[in-house]
Design a protein around this motif. Structure first.
Motif, PDB file in Angstrom:
ATOM      1  N   THR A  28      13.275  -0.147   0.840  1.00 32.60           N
ATOM      2  CA  THR A  28      12.959   1.223   0.432  1.00 32.60           C
ATOM      3  C   THR A  28      11.535   1.592   0.837  1.00 32.60           C
ATOM      4  O   THR A  28      10.708   0.724   1.144  1.00 32.60           O
ATOM      5  CB  THR A  28      13.084   1.381  -1.097  1.00 32.60           C
ATOM      6  N   VAL A  29      11.263   2.898   0.801  1.00 25.46           N
ATOM      7  CA  VAL A  29       9.903   3.388   1.037  1.00 25.46           C
ATOM      8  C   VAL A  29       8.957   2.799   0.002  1.00 25.46           C
ATOM      9  O   VAL A  29       7.828   2.392   0.313  1.00 25.46           O
ATOM     10  CB  VAL A  29       9.881   4.930   1.004  1.00 25.46           C
ATOM     11  N   ALA A  30       9.417   2.728  -1.251  1.00 25.04           N
ATOM     12  CA  ALA A  30       8.581   2.178  -2.320  1.00 25.04           C
ATOM     13  C   ALA A  30       8.219   0.723  -2.044  1.00 25.04           C
ATOM     14  O   ALA A  30       7.077   0.294  -2.269  1.00 25.04           O
ATOM     15  CB  ALA A  30       9.305   2.302  -3.656  1.00 25.04           C
ATOM     16  N   ASP A  31       9.173  -0.066  -1.545  1.00 26.31           N
ATOM     17  CA  ASP A  31       8.888  -1.476  -1.235  1.00 26.31           C
ATOM     18  C   ASP A  31       7.809  -1.593  -0.162  1.00 26.31           C
ATOM     19  O   ASP A  31       6.932  -2.465  -0.242  1.00 26.31           O
ATOM     20  CB  ASP A  31      10.166  -2.177  -0.756  1.00 26.31           C
ATOM     21  N   TYR A  32       7.871  -0.718   0.854  1.00 27.12           N
ATOM     22  CA  TYR A  32       6.844  -0.735   1.901  1.00 27.12           C
ATOM     23  C   TYR A  32       5.474  -0.409   1.321  1.00 27.12           C
ATOM     24  O   TYR A  32       4.479  -1.073   1.625  1.00 27.12           O
ATOM     25  CB  TYR A  32       7.193   0.255   3.004  1.00 27.12           C
ATOM     26  N   MET A  33       5.412   0.609   0.461  1.00 25.07           N
ATOM     27  CA  MET A  33       4.134   1.017  -0.107  1.00 25.07           C
ATOM     28  C   MET A  33       3.563  -0.052  -1.030  1.00 25.07           C
ATOM     29  O   MET A  33       2.347  -0.269  -1.064  1.00 25.07           O
ATOM     30  CB  MET A  33       4.290   2.340  -0.854  1.00 25.07           C
ATOM     31  N   ILE A  34       4.420  -0.751  -1.755  1.00 24.18           N
ATOM     32  CA  ILE A  34       3.942  -1.818  -2.643  1.00 24.18           C
ATOM     33  C   ILE A  34       3.274  -2.927  -1.837  1.00 24.18           C
ATOM     34  O   ILE A  34       2.237  -3.470  -2.230  1.00 24.18           O
ATOM     35  CB  ILE A  34       5.118  -2.362  -3.481  1.00 24.18           C
ATOM     36  N   GLU A  35       3.855  -3.254  -0.675  1.00 28.41           N
ATOM     37  CA  GLU A  35       3.241  -4.297   0.156  1.00 28.41           C
ATOM     38  C   GLU A  35       1.979  -3.784   0.829  1.00 28.41           C
ATOM     39  O   GLU A  35       0.981  -4.508   0.914  1.00 28.41           O
ATOM     40  CB  GLU A  35       4.228  -4.800   1.205  1.00 28.41           C
ATOM     41  N   ARG A  36       2.017  -2.536   1.296  1.00 33.03           N
ATOM     42  CA  ARG A  36       0.840  -1.988   1.993  1.00 33.03           C
ATOM     43  C   ARG A  36      -0.337  -1.839   1.044  1.00 33.03           C
ATOM     44  O   ARG A  36      -1.468  -2.162   1.385  1.00 33.03           O
ATOM     45  CB  ARG A  36       1.190  -0.650   2.623  1.00 33.03           C
ATOM     46  N   PHE A  37      -0.061  -1.341  -0.161  1.00 32.86           N
ATOM     47  CA  PHE A  37      -1.128  -1.142  -1.144  1.00 32.86           C
ATOM     48  C   PHE A  37      -1.070  -2.267  -2.173  1.00 32.86           C
ATOM     49  O   PHE A  37      -0.812  -2.052  -3.359  1.00 32.86           O
ATOM     50  CB  PHE A  37      -0.992   0.241  -1.788  1.00 32.86           C
ATOM     51  N   PHE A  38      -1.291  -3.471  -1.673  1.00 31.71           N
ATOM     52  CA  PHE A  38      -1.115  -4.674  -2.484  1.00 31.71           C
ATOM     53  C   PHE A  38      -2.085  -4.755  -3.651  1.00 31.71           C
ATOM     54  O   PHE A  38      -1.878  -5.524  -4.589  1.00 31.71           O
ATOM     55  CB  PHE A  38      -1.253  -5.923  -1.606  1.00 31.71           C
ATOM     56  N   HIS A  39      -3.174  -3.974  -3.584  1.00 28.40           N
ATOM     57  CA  HIS A  39      -4.160  -4.007  -4.658  1.00 28.40           C
ATOM     58  C   HIS A  39      -3.666  -3.271  -5.899  1.00 28.40           C
ATOM     59  O   HIS A  39      -4.277  -3.379  -6.970  1.00 28.40           O
ATOM     60  CB  HIS A  39      -5.478  -3.393  -4.186  1.00 28.40           C
TER      61      HIS A  39
END
Length: 316
Positions: A28-39
């Motif tokens: 999902t888009v959310a999964d990508y954002m969680i990894e990208r914004f790992f902080h």
């Protein structure tokens, strides 16, 4: 043509656009954002989807289960940082339908970034003047004070930026440095050169590096004419006319000549990240701008109202 944001300006700050991969290991888009914004905690990201704060190009809110590949671009508002107020005002010197010229104080960044959002010249001026399309034509370092130009509408941005790109603006700066060893006020020289002098070298900015690097092998790509305004037993006061506009050019050139600018935390040596000392601003000032206005055809001359606190009393 620039891609228009589906979200309006908020408190002088535009929404952030994120380019998504159309395929990959993230369901999902959310999964990508969680990894990208790992902080960020995953639940913080999910909450923003649930509140409808992440939208597609047409302004439609996306859900936490929106599959990757459904949208190529998304928009959202950045969470504002907790900011320390910069207690100095930006002064408007000139405004018409196309151009805004201001006097920027030391310590105030030109545009938002890092821990500064509302405390930037751009956001302050958008809010103060109610001009959401305001955009900088050029930039000054956060530590540098003086003249700064903005376009007031998208149609004027290109002509003013092209004017800068084509070196059709005469910029004049002034700086104050500590008196170097061996300074002779009766016959002032720097590295064996009398005033006025021209200094050239090759400056490059490497990705991820805070400081610019000087390459002594490559042909010079940065040039500054340096004139002497005055000196006393403490400091040297110089007038700087850059022919090029490389990052940190003036700071690097004066440091290379043995008169690094007073209170410079970067050059000639990096002092590390320290809190701002408002009593010791960098002694560098964007003093004058001269150009023929590309829209009106009028000759423009703007001069700062500011001065450098450590300049000799007998200076300009």
């Amino acid at each position: 043509m620039a891609m228009l944001s589906p979200l309006p300006m908020r408190d002088g700050v535009g929404a952030t656009r994120l380019h998504l991969p159309m395929s990959g290991e993230w369901p999902t888009v959310a999964d990508y954002m969680i990894e990208r914004f790992f902080h960020l905690e995953p639940e913080q990201v999910y909450e923003r989807f649930d509140l409808g704060e992440i939208v597609a190009r047409d302004g439609r809110p996306l859900a936490r289960d929106t599959p990757l590949g459904a949208e190529e671009f998304i928009w959202y508002y950045r969470k504002p940082p907790v900011e320390t107020e910069i207690p100095f005002a930006v002064e408007v010197l000139y405004q018409d339908d196309d151009l805004l010229v201001v006097d920027k104080p030391h310590f105030l960044p030109t545009t938002p970034g890092g821990k500064y959002l509302q405390n930037s010249a751009l956001v302050r001026l958008r809010n103060l003047l109610d001009i959401p399309d305001l955009a900088p034509v050029h930039r000054l370092d956060r530590a540098t004070a003086g003249l700064l130009m903005f376009s007031t509408r998208p149609q004027s941005r290109g002509p003013y930026q092209l004017m800068l790109q084509n070196r059709q603006v005469e910029k004049v700066y002034e700086a104050v440095s500590a008196v170097p060893e061996g300074w002779d006020p009766a016959a002032p020289m720097l590295r064996g050169q009398s005033f006025p002098l021209v200094y050239r070298n090759h400056i490059r900015k490497d990705r991820g590096e805070l400081l610019v690097q000087v390459d002594d092998v490559r042909e010079p790509n940065a040039e500054t004419l340096i004139e002497l305004i005055g000196s006393d037993d403490r400091v040297v006061h110089t007038l700087l006319r850059p022919h090029t506009g490389k990052m940190h050019q003036l700071r690097v050139h004066l440091a290379a000549l043995g008169i690094g600018i007073l209170n410079d935390p970067f050059y000639p040596r990096l002092r590390g990240e320290l809190p701002d000392d408002h009593d010791r601003p960098l002694q560098l000032l964007a003093r004058e701008l001269r150009f023929v206005d590309p829209i009106s055809g009028e000759e423009r001359v703007f001069t700062t109202t500011r001065s450098l606190q450590d300049a000799p009393v007998s200076g300009a």
